[in-house]
Design a protein around this motif. Sequence first.
Motif, PDB file in Angstrom:
ATOM      1  N   ARG A   1      26.037  35.495  60.410  1.00 29.79           N
ATOM      2  CA  ARG A   1      27.126  35.202  59.491  1.00 29.79           C
ATOM      3  C   ARG A   1      28.352  35.016  60.007  1.00 29.79           C
ATOM      4  NH1 ARG A   1      28.482  37.761  53.655  1.00 29.79           N
ATOM      5  NH2 ARG A   1      29.003  39.462  55.147  1.00 29.79           N
ATOM      6  N   TYR A   2      29.091  33.772  59.687  1.00 26.56           N
ATOM      7  CA  TYR A   2      30.427  33.548  60.595  1.00 26.56           C
ATOM      8  C   TYR A   2      31.536  33.543  59.474  1.00 26.56           C
ATOM      9  CZ  TYR A   2      27.097  31.411  63.780  1.00 26.56           C
ATOM     10  OH  TYR A   2      26.283  31.102  64.776  1.00 26.56           O
ATOM     11  N   ALA A   3      32.748  34.288  59.967  1.00 24.26           N
ATOM     12  CA  ALA A   3      33.691  34.430  59.070  1.00 24.26           C
ATOM     13  C   ALA A   3      35.146  34.336  59.736  1.00 24.26           C
ATOM     14  CB  ALA A   3      33.551  35.984  58.478  1.00 24.26           C
ATOM     15  N   CYS A   4      36.297  34.688  59.104  1.00 23.40           N
ATOM     16  CA  CYS A   4      37.380  34.553  59.651  1.00 23.40           C
ATOM     17  C   CYS A   4      38.672  34.964  58.430  1.00 23.40           C
ATOM     18  CB  CYS A   4      37.985  33.229  60.333  1.00 23.40           C
ATOM     19  SG  CYS A   4      38.221  31.939  58.872  1.00 23.40           S
ATOM     20  N   ALA A   5      39.684  35.527  59.082  1.00 26.18           N
ATOM     21  CA  ALA A   5      40.778  35.669  58.016  1.00 26.18           C
ATOM     22  C   ALA A   5      41.813  34.315  58.722  1.00 26.18           C
ATOM     23  CB  ALA A   5      41.678  36.976  58.566  1.00 26.18           C
ATOM     24  N   SER A   6      42.434  33.586  57.826  1.00 26.14           N
ATOM     25  CA  SER A   6      42.982  32.489  57.987  1.00 26.14           C
ATOM     26  C   SER A   6      44.315  32.039  57.194  1.00 26.14           C
ATOM     27  CB  SER A   6      41.908  31.169  57.843  1.00 26.14           C
ATOM     28  OG  SER A   6      42.522  29.938  57.981  1.00 26.14           O
ATOM     29  N   THR A   7      45.022  31.382  57.659  1.00 27.65           N
ATOM     30  CA  THR A   7      46.275  30.597  57.041  1.00 27.65           C
ATOM     31  C   THR A   7      45.736  29.173  56.695  1.00 27.65           C
ATOM     32  OG1 THR A   7      47.177  30.081  59.052  1.00 27.65           O
ATOM     33  CG2 THR A   7      47.931  32.149  58.215  1.00 27.65           C
ATOM     34  N   GLY A   8      44.521  28.763  56.878  1.00 22.61           N
ATOM     35  CA  GLY A   8      43.919  27.516  56.481  1.00 22.61           C
ATOM     36  C   GLY A   8      43.344  26.683  57.508  1.00 22.61           C
TER      37      GLY A   8
END
Length: 426
Positions: free
Chosen positions: A140-147
Amino acid sequence: MTSAVIAPLGVDSPARGLECRGCGARFPLAAQHACYECFGPLEVWYDADALAQVTRAQIEAGPQNIWRYAGLLPVGQHAADRVTLNPGLTPLVRADALAAEIGLRAPLWVKDDSANPTHSFKDRVVSVALTAAKALGFTRYACASTGNLANSVAAHAARAGVPSIVFIPHDLEAGKIITTAVYGGDLVAIEGSYDDVNRLCSELVETDEFEDTAFVNVNVRPFYAEGSKTLGYEVAEQLGWRIPAQVVIPMASGELLTKIDKAFEELVSSGLAVAPEGGWKVFGAQSLGCNPIATALHAGTDVITPVKPTGIAKSLNIGDPAAGLYALEAVRRTGGWMDYASDDEIRDAIRLLARTTGVFAETAGGVTTAVTAKLVAAGKLDPDLETVVFNTGEGLKTLDAVAELVGPTYRVKPSLKAAREAGLLG
């Protein structure tokens, strides 16, 4: 969290391990982002002899995307192993009219990364990070992001047929929320700032429930960061294998700036590109609403005090920048500088860039353009040296920034008389 090591690397990858930026300790190429000795950040280290084997001819014969530089990257040497949207080879736009308006006499170029598949430079870093994640066995792929990163991870996962879960601050621009949600993965809005989101993701990655999840900017961050180097590689190749004398780069975490500088160093040391006489200078751009790195530079200190971000440049709103210290080092070492722009200056610069180059930038591009003009006015940028500025995202994602400032210049009824009365016929 998985402790798998990428295998087999064989002789195709020039990468040999991970190295601590702080104490220099070395570790295998694995899902690890912090040093076990001093808790410092890790980055990929390479066999210099392997990098030196890469030739211009090999690169130029490669695909029309970032993978033409596979010989200089830690993963992705074989097409079947990649998780990618094949970003890269974005336009390098000659910006003579912009140069004239801000007082530059030497050539000015805009590296326009809004031309990538999800319309930001994040496609580069995500392609490299998720290719590493695939090799490490993550499902599974994920991130923390500003957009922009959220857009890219969701799109990459959709094409690869892999589940995704991305985490964003709750108050992002609508354009960035929609262009993430449309890909069908899980989208989690957190009631807090990006730094709150990133902190939560750093905690989630340590739980059993997320042990099979690759957070591109947490547990596979060293590989993610290396994708930024391809911007530097491309600029040099597009200039005829020359390093520009001056570059102006937007800063959030500060990592993009450090990796473009690293790319230049690699190209010159391996004989692929020629440095300008006297070397190159690296300049950083932040917004007034989130400028902890530039503030530290102006104060002459290495202490970067975290801030609570404000302002319209949300893609740059990282109040506690992980690579800020290294961005300071790169700017000081090369003789560059940093500055920042207010919201009004950002809005004006978005329109200036569009009017003079035909490039519609998001707010981060407005920051970079505004800071470039300020650096020229302050005498920090040499007007007689070739300069490249980086636009990292598409203006359609941040329409609210200029929506109230632009619109029809005429409003007429559909008749020749009305057109004449409005002055359209002279």
